[in-house]
Design an enzyme around this catalytic site. Structure first.
Site, PDB file in Angstrom:
ATOM      1  N   VAL A  73      -1.789  -7.729  -4.636  1.00  0.00           N
ATOM      2  CA  VAL A  73      -1.594  -8.813  -3.680  1.00  0.00           C
ATOM      3  C   VAL A  73      -2.848  -9.681  -3.623  1.00  0.00           C
ATOM      4  O   VAL A  73      -3.971  -9.169  -3.567  1.00  0.00           O
ATOM      5  CB  VAL A  73      -1.268  -8.247  -2.290  1.00  0.00           C
ATOM      6  CG1 VAL A  73      -1.230  -9.357  -1.244  1.00  0.00           C
ATOM      7  CG2 VAL A  73       0.067  -7.507  -2.328  1.00  0.00           C
TER       8      VAL A  73
ATOM      9  N   GLU B 113     -18.467  17.408   1.488  1.00  0.00           N
ATOM     10  CA  GLU B 113     -17.604  18.147   0.571  1.00  0.00           C
ATOM     11  C   GLU B 113     -18.062  17.985  -0.870  1.00  0.00           C
ATOM     12  O   GLU B 113     -18.079  18.964  -1.647  1.00  0.00           O
ATOM     13  CB  GLU B 113     -16.160  17.665   0.754  1.00  0.00           C
ATOM     14  CG  GLU B 113     -15.567  18.122   2.083  1.00  0.00           C
ATOM     15  CD  GLU B 113     -14.304  17.389   2.486  1.00  0.00           C
ATOM     16  OE1 GLU B 113     -13.664  17.818   3.462  1.00  0.00           O
ATOM     17  OE2 GLU B 113     -13.957  16.389   1.827  1.00  0.00           O
TER      18      GLU B 113
ATOM     19  N   GLY C   3       0.818  -1.200   0.000  1.00  0.00           N
ATOM     20  CA  GLY C   3       0.000   0.000   0.000  1.00  0.00           C
ATOM     21  C   GLY C   3       0.854   1.252   0.000  1.00  0.00           C
ATOM     22  O   GLY C   3       1.701   1.432   0.880  1.00  0.00           O
TER      23      GLY C   3
ATOM     24  N   GLY D  97      -0.144   5.783   5.051  1.00  0.00           N
ATOM     25  CA  GLY D  97       0.569   4.930   5.988  1.00  0.00           C
ATOM     26  C   GLY D  97       1.762   4.249   5.368  1.00  0.00           C
ATOM     27  O   GLY D  97       2.868   4.253   5.934  1.00  0.00           O
TER      28      GLY D  97
END
Length: 420
Positions: free
Chosen positions: A78, A170, A10, A14
């Site tokens: 993956v 938004e 990813g 993070g």
């Protein structure tokens, strides 16, 4: 002695934070992602509403890591994790061995058991999603301009957003501004200002996670933009003709689903315990119970800071966890002492509501209106990963603020009109 191999799955907030915090580590790092770019998701809705172009908020992962000699980028998908063999299994059958594994695969939207609704809804998680929504929005006005049927025009110019969280709010506010300001003088046969923007929220407030009077302010701001806010009613059907909300049929060409998320299937890959949304339950150091060399961070992790409530799926959480795990791994590799448990520093949460209005919660104090919008703008500019992106977004925002214009309104290809 062979250097340890750290695999990160990813390239979001993070994963990228983990990789960059390992820049000086004596280890070989492999970053795997289905795309070749790091995406600044908080501004993805602006690509969907033609305010920004994709390159304004996305940067190639290889560019971000090209000065990091210990890092390799692999564009692949993956399929699973072989925990016993310590390998990541790719869709094409290849295996990537690891000594340490960091899962930062993020989350997808949940349709609460009604997966068939996805066929008739748009979601907003990737650049492809944003471009699909932009195409659908702009094509709706183009098709309405050519239609001779008033009922079809009404359906084409009805836009439903399901979910009153930050993304839904938004989107609703920005679509309203697109119709009522940007496109107001561009058509001859239709009046873009007649477009209906309906925001559906099953709870009693939009932006319900915010305290005090901020949700009420947000609802009032949306109403002033012409958004029809429907509270306390759940969507019971989404199909090719629109939605059913509280027993009412609402015909709509465009339905955008922003309600609820579920983690990517990392827990299934590991056979690990998971929360209700499928997120992997992790220990205080973000490792997976029973697998001390495997870590889960960001939206794919369920981290309880001791309050009984997991941390929210926000970019700052993922970034802080990524930096923490990177430092933990660097300390482990060099044999330094144990790292204290992860602690999240809540620097505040914000949501923007159209032009010049936003809300912000910083714990001890709150902001709303123009001051909150200024803070929101500055924070988001600084969070963009490179100077080029900051400059492009600043120029586009400045031009849009003074002119109400949007520079990313092109439709290409013969199939630009959405079909069911």
């Amino acid at each position: 002695m062979m250097r340890p191999k750290i695999v990160i799955v990813g390239a979001g907030f993070g994963g990228m934070a983990t990789a960059r915090s390992l820049k000086r580590a004596e280890a070989d790092i492999v970053l795997i992602d289905r795309t070749n770019h790091h995406l600044f998701q908080p501004l993805l809705y602006q690509v969907a509403t033609a305010a920004l172009s994709p390159a304004d908020i996305a940067t190639a992962s290889r560019v971000l890591l090209r000065g990091q000699n210990n890092a390799t980028v692999l564009m692949a998908e993956v399929a699973g994790i072989d925990t016993a063999g310590k390998a990541v299994v790719l869709v094409d059958g290849r295996r990537i061995a690891f000594d340490y594994l960091v899962l930062a695969t993020g989350a997808a939207y949940s349709f609460f058991g009604h997966d068939d609704w996805a066929e008739h809804s748009q979601v907003l998680k990737s650049l492809d999603d944003a471009l699909d929504i932009r195409k659908r929005l702009l094509s709706a006005f183009e098709r309405a301009e050519q239609s001779e049927d008033p009922d079809e025009v009404k359906r084409l110019l009805t836009f439903v957003i399901v979910g009153g969280g930050p993304t839904g709010v938004e989107l609703a506010g920005t679509i309203a501004e697109l119709a009522r300001s940007t496109l107001a003088r561009d058509f001859r046969r239709i009046d873009p200002q007649s477009a209906r923007i309906i925001l559906c929220e099953a709870g009693q407030n939009v932006l319900g996670a915010f305290p005090k009077d901020l949700p009420a302010y947000a609802a009032e701001a949306l109403a002033s933009l012409g958004v029809d806010v429907r509270l306390g009613q759940a969507v019971s059907l989404v199909d090719a003709d629109g939605i059913v909300l509280g027993g009412e049929r609402i015909g709509a060409q465009t339905v955008v689903w922003c309600a609820g998320t579920q983690a990517r299937p990392a827990a299934q890959w590991l056979g690990a315990a998971s929360a209700r949304n499928g997120a992997v339950k992790v220990l205080p150091d973000c490792s997976v119970p029973g697998h001390p060399c495997i870590f889960a961070i960001g939206d794919v992790a369920s981290f309880d800071p001791g309050t009984g409530n997991p941390l929210p799926g926000l970019a700052p959480v993922a970034k802080q966890q990524g930096a923490y795990v990177g430092k933990l791994l660097a300390a482990t590799i060099t044999g330094r002492g144990p790292t204290p448990p992860f602690r999240y520093r809540n620097l505040g949460t914000m949501a923007v509501i159209g032009r010049s209005r936003a809300i912000a919660d910083f714990g001890k104090f709150q902001l709303k209106g123009f001051p909150a919008w200024v803070v929101w703008s500055m924070v988001h500019l600084m969070l963009l990963v490179d100077f080029r992106s900051r400059l492009l977004v600043y120029v586009n925002w400045s031009w849009a603020w003074f002119t109400y214009g949007r520079g990313a309104r092109l439709l290409t290809g013969q199939d630009s009109a959405p079909t069911e």
